[in-house]
Write a protein that holds these residues in place. Structure first.
Motif, short mmCIF file in Angstrom:
data_model
loop_
_atom_site.label_atom_id
_atom_site.label_comp_id
_atom_site.label_asym_id
_atom_site.label_seq_id
_atom_site.Cartn_x
_atom_site.Cartn_y
_atom_site.Cartn_z
N LYS A 731 28.34 34.11 36.53
CA LYS A 731 28.94 34.82 37.27
C LYS A 731 30.03 35.85 36.98
O LYS A 731 29.86 37.08 37.05
CB LYS A 731 29.33 34.06 38.57
N LEU A 732 30.65 35.27 36.10
CA LEU A 732 31.63 36.16 35.36
C LEU A 732 30.93 37.30 34.30
O LEU A 732 31.45 38.63 34.55
CB LEU A 732 32.70 35.34 34.31
N LEU A 733 29.97 36.75 33.69
CA LEU A 733 29.14 37.61 32.71
C LEU A 733 28.53 38.91 33.74
O LEU A 733 28.34 39.87 33.51
CB LEU A 733 28.39 36.90 32.01
N ASP A 734 28.11 38.32 34.95
CA ASP A 734 27.41 39.36 35.63
C ASP A 734 28.48 40.28 36.36
O ASP A 734 28.23 41.54 36.37
CB ASP A 734 26.81 38.54 37.03
N TYR A 735 29.92 39.71 36.63
CA TYR A 735 30.84 40.63 37.16
C TYR A 735 31.21 41.58 36.15
O TYR A 735 31.37 42.93 36.28
CB TYR A 735 31.74 40.00 37.43
N LEU A 736 31.28 41.29 34.66
CA LEU A 736 31.59 42.08 33.68
C LEU A 736 30.44 43.26 33.28
O LEU A 736 30.86 44.31 32.92
CB LEU A 736 31.88 41.50 32.66
N THR A 737 29.24 42.52 33.49
CA THR A 737 28.19 43.51 33.30
C THR A 737 28.20 44.69 34.26
O THR A 737 27.74 45.80 33.90
CB THR A 737 26.71 42.86 33.35
N ASP A 738 28.40 44.21 35.52
CA ASP A 738 28.68 45.27 36.65
C ASP A 738 29.79 46.04 36.40
O ASP A 738 29.96 47.03 37.55
CB ASP A 738 28.65 44.57 38.16
N GLY A 739 30.69 46.05 35.40
CA GLY A 739 31.67 46.93 35.44
C GLY A 739 33.11 46.40 36.20
O GLY A 739 33.89 47.10 36.55
N GLY A 740 33.09 45.04 36.48
CA GLY A 740 34.23 44.55 37.31
C GLY A 740 34.03 44.55 38.86
O GLY A 740 35.08 44.66 39.24
N ASN A 741 32.97 44.78 39.07
CA ASN A 741 32.76 45.42 40.48
C ASN A 741 32.08 44.27 41.16
O ASN A 741 31.32 43.26 40.70
CB ASN A 741 31.95 46.56 40.68
#
Length: 741
Positions: A731-741
């Motif tokens: 989930k953290l990687l998904d968050y970072l991939t989405d630009g922290g959104n």
């Protein structure tokens, strides 16, 4: 070479894909713990009982008050072990006792212990793989005759003693003799017929000749005016066609096949009926009313002139009886066949609930869970299943979700039965911890998991009506809410607290636990309090959760290291100053649970986020070069420990995603390094998880944690949290991939 295995065996050598790692670990766990239902056992309620602490009580002085001095009473049972092992037992003696296991004497008390029934002592037995034969000899003196016996921690892991004779093999419990003037010349052995031993064994399991002439309802229940009882069996129709059921009834009778009424008679008479059955299994249910003089029935099934053998519908262990029975039930009680075929609750009026039994003297049927893990309720499994269900949600894997929810549902649907069974027989056959809550370990972690899984059930969710007395007693949501209320009442009103409100442990019978504050108890309380607050909307529960974190910080925080001691000893007014890895993991993980539920405007939110940041700084500084944290956080000579590493991954990942942690990049890099370390050092290619510390006591000495608390393979204290760590990292990687959104 890694710490636990060669590098080529690490799952990292095969894949770096998080989803694949999650699926491998989860599949390994489920494959080793299939979802079998409960097993049903015959049990003679007039035999040796267990008390609420799961101790067998052999009170032969009370049973045989006139027995002569120096006479002996023998008890006989068997115990299964999966492997060769040493097991520790606890005994209190009402007089001299000699215990034999597999023909060898393993215990005899000294002259002090044998006359001090209020003092218990321990002894160890080397069990072999397979069945182990136990024979106990109790000698009558002026101090009494008998004793109590249990395995250490039997309340957490009750031992399944099974009657060993060939006559009633697989029945639960113990056999015992009358007082004997001479010792047995030869000890009985597993598989012997009772008559081969040369003595009569009790309790008797055969009816007297005059009882055999009665209807079975009469001999089981005696005359009960205005009452009825039920008989239930199953039949396998080998072909579709016409089947004949014929027999005789005493007292009014109704016969159902599956849900259909096929015979109804007010008169006592011989009967014969024809019915069409499709190929397959069918239930036969008989409701019989008590008449003036007798009641009971006989009903045989025939096809093509051949008698068809009935099949016990519960496949009861310890008997060859084909029918099961329940009663007596007041005539006014409405009975529907649909409900009677369910076996997870006693039925009938609240003040006269009944359950199934056999047509044998004093012989009832009790469900037991023979699974090693599936369907059990304890705190490590609460975390294990939390990891499984979160993995299922993240991977959109319905099979994982269904497995976790079915495990929880097996616990909740037998809750009412467990409480009823405890009242009837002393120690509940199921859910030993849930039915006798005395600590946070017994209820908080799994209770939180139960409320978490309620999201997966249509009966629970936005439409749940808390405290609705009109709820269907058989509805899943009713079971969940009833148990949640039961746990919440225990935490809020019954659990021991210091004057400032701090939850702490008081247990004079267990001196290690007595008057102590454990870091572990934050996870055993806070996640449940948060979810109960969400379910009910009652502010007091989220307030209590927040307050506990502040209070525990006061007692356990080590300002020099910015981490927590494991335990605070109230009697000595000091903390241990030893920072156990998993103890700190519970703290960090509990912060991440609370902050996920705590309202933004809560008075303590700012202080809690500050404390969380300070702790995470301390944890970050103690991560080793491979990305792992250790059994003792400040001692990197202690083994790398997987459960605390996983909990720090969870806490850091949630902290970054939710904006609770400052210097996000440091924690993001720490999580990446920690997950890589787990996959290289602690998870092998088959999904086995290494380096999980076993359940702990506590000490003021670091040596205890380093040398006495070893690691275990696939321990439930760590498997689920490893899964949660992978999910949170993904989930953290998904968050970072989405630009922290």
């Amino acid at each position: 070479m890694g710490y636990y295995f060669d590098n080529e065996h690490a799952i990292f050598s095969m894949t770096q894909d998080i989803n694949t790692v999650l699926k491998t670990v989860a599949s390994r766990y489920i494959g080793q713990n299939p979802s079998y239902d409960v097993s049903y056992y015959a049990y003679q309620k007039n035999g040796i009982r267990q008390d609420n602490d799961y101790r067998f009580v052999f009170d032969f002085h009370d049973l045989y008050p006139l027995s002569p001095l120096e006479s002996s009473v023998y008890a006989w049972s068997k115990l299964y072990s999966d492997h060769d092992m040493n097991m520790t037992f606890e005994i209190s003696c009402f007089g001299p006792v000699i215990i034999y296991c597999n023909g060898q004497r393993v215990f005899k008390p000294n002259v002090l212990i044998e006359r001090m029934r209020d003092i218990s002592t321990t002894f160890s037995v080397q069990l072999k793989k397979g069945w182990n034969n136990f024979v106990l000899r109790f000698i009558r003196t002026n101090t009494g005759c008998g004793g109590t016996l249990s395995a250490i921690s039997s309340r957490n892991r009750p031992q399944s003693f099974i009657i060993p004779s060939q006559d009633r093999q697989s029945q639960r419990g113990w056999l015992y003799t009358l007082p004997l003037n001479k010792p047995l010349a030869q000890l009985p052995e597993v598989g012997m017929k009772e008559e081969e031993t040369g003595v009569t064994w009790y309790p008797i399991n055969k009816w007297l000749p005059e009882e055999e002439t009665m209807g079975q309802m009469m001999r089981m229940y005696s005359l009960r005016k205005n009452c009825k009882a039920i008989g239930w069996t199953t039949v396998f129709a080998e072909k579709s066609g016409e089947y004949i059921i014929k027999g005789r009834n005493s007292g009014p009778i109704k016969i159902y096949i599956d849900k259909s009424l096929v015979f109804n008679s007010e008169a006592s008479k011989d009967f014969e009926l024809q019915t069409c059955l499709k190929c397959g299994y069918h239930n036969i249910l008989v409701i019989n009313e008590c008449s003036e003089k007798d009641w009971g029935f006989a009903a045989d099934c025939f096809f093509d002139g051949r008698k068809i053998q009935y099949i016990n519908p519960l496949k009861v262990m310890g008997t060859d009886e084909e029918w099961v029975y329940a009663g007596p039930i007041p005539l006014s009680t409405k009975l529907e066949p649909d409900n009677l075929y369910k076996t997870d609750k006693p039925f009938g009026a609240e003040d006269n609930r009944v359950y199934w039994r056999l047509d044998k003297p004093h012989t009832v049927i009790r469900p037991f869970n023979d699974n090693k893990l599936y369907g059990h309720w304890n705190y490590p499994l609460g975390v294990t299943l939390y990891g499984l269900i979160e993995t299922g949600r993240y991977l959109h894997d319905k099979a994982l979700i269904d497995y976790a929810t079915s495990h929880v549902h097996m616990c909740t649907r037998y809750f009412d039965y467990a409480l009823w069974d405890k009242e009837k027989y002393g120690a509940a056959s199921l859910h030993n911890l849930l039915s006798t809550i005395s600590t946070l370990d017994d209820c908080g972690s799994f209770g939180s998991l139960m409320l978490e899984t309620s999201k997966e059930l249509e009966e629970i969710g936005e439409d749940i009506e808390h405290d609705n007395e009109d709820r269907d007693d058989r509805d899943i949501s009713y079971d969940y809410v009833k148990i949640a209320d039961y746990i919440a009442d225990f935490i809020a009103n019954k659990l021991d607290r210091l004057p400032d409100g701090t939850l702490y442990r008081v247990n004079p019978a267990h001196l290690l636990m007595d008057e102590t504050i454990w870091a572990d108890d934050l996870y055993m309380s806070i996640p449940f309090l948060c979810r109960y607050y969400k379910m009910t909307g009652q502010q007091q529960y989220i307030d209590d959760a927040a307050k506990q974190l502040v209070l525990y910080h006061k007692y356990l925080y080590r300002s020099d290291k910015k981490i927590m001691s494991h335990v605070y000893d109230v009697k000595h007014k000091r903390a241990t100053e030893v920072s156990w890895g998993r103890g700190n993991g519970w703290v960090a993980f509990s912060y991440s649970e609370l902050l996920s539920f705590l309202p933004q405007e809560h008075d303590l939110r700012e202080q809690l986020i500050h404390n969380f940041n300070e702790l995470c700084k301390g944890y970050l500084a103690l991560q080793d070069e491979k990305g792992l944290w250790h059994q003792v956080l400040t001692n990197h000579e202690s083994y790398p420990e997987s459960s605390c590493t996983s909990m720090f991954i969870c806490a850091f990942s949630r902290g970054v995603r939710n904006g609770w942690l400052k210097e996000e990049y440091k924690y993001t890099e720490s999580v990446r390094k920690a997950w890589k370390g787990l996959c290289r050092e602690a998870i092998d290619t088959s999904g086995n998880v290494y380096g999980i510390c076993k359940g702990s006591g506590f000490s003021f000495s670091e040596d205890y944690y380093v040398n006495d608390l070893g690691w275990q393979l696939n321990d439930t204290h760590g498997t689920g949290i490893v899964l949660l760590a992978g999910v949170e990292y993904a989930k953290l990687l998904d968050y970072l991939t989405d630009g922290g959104n």
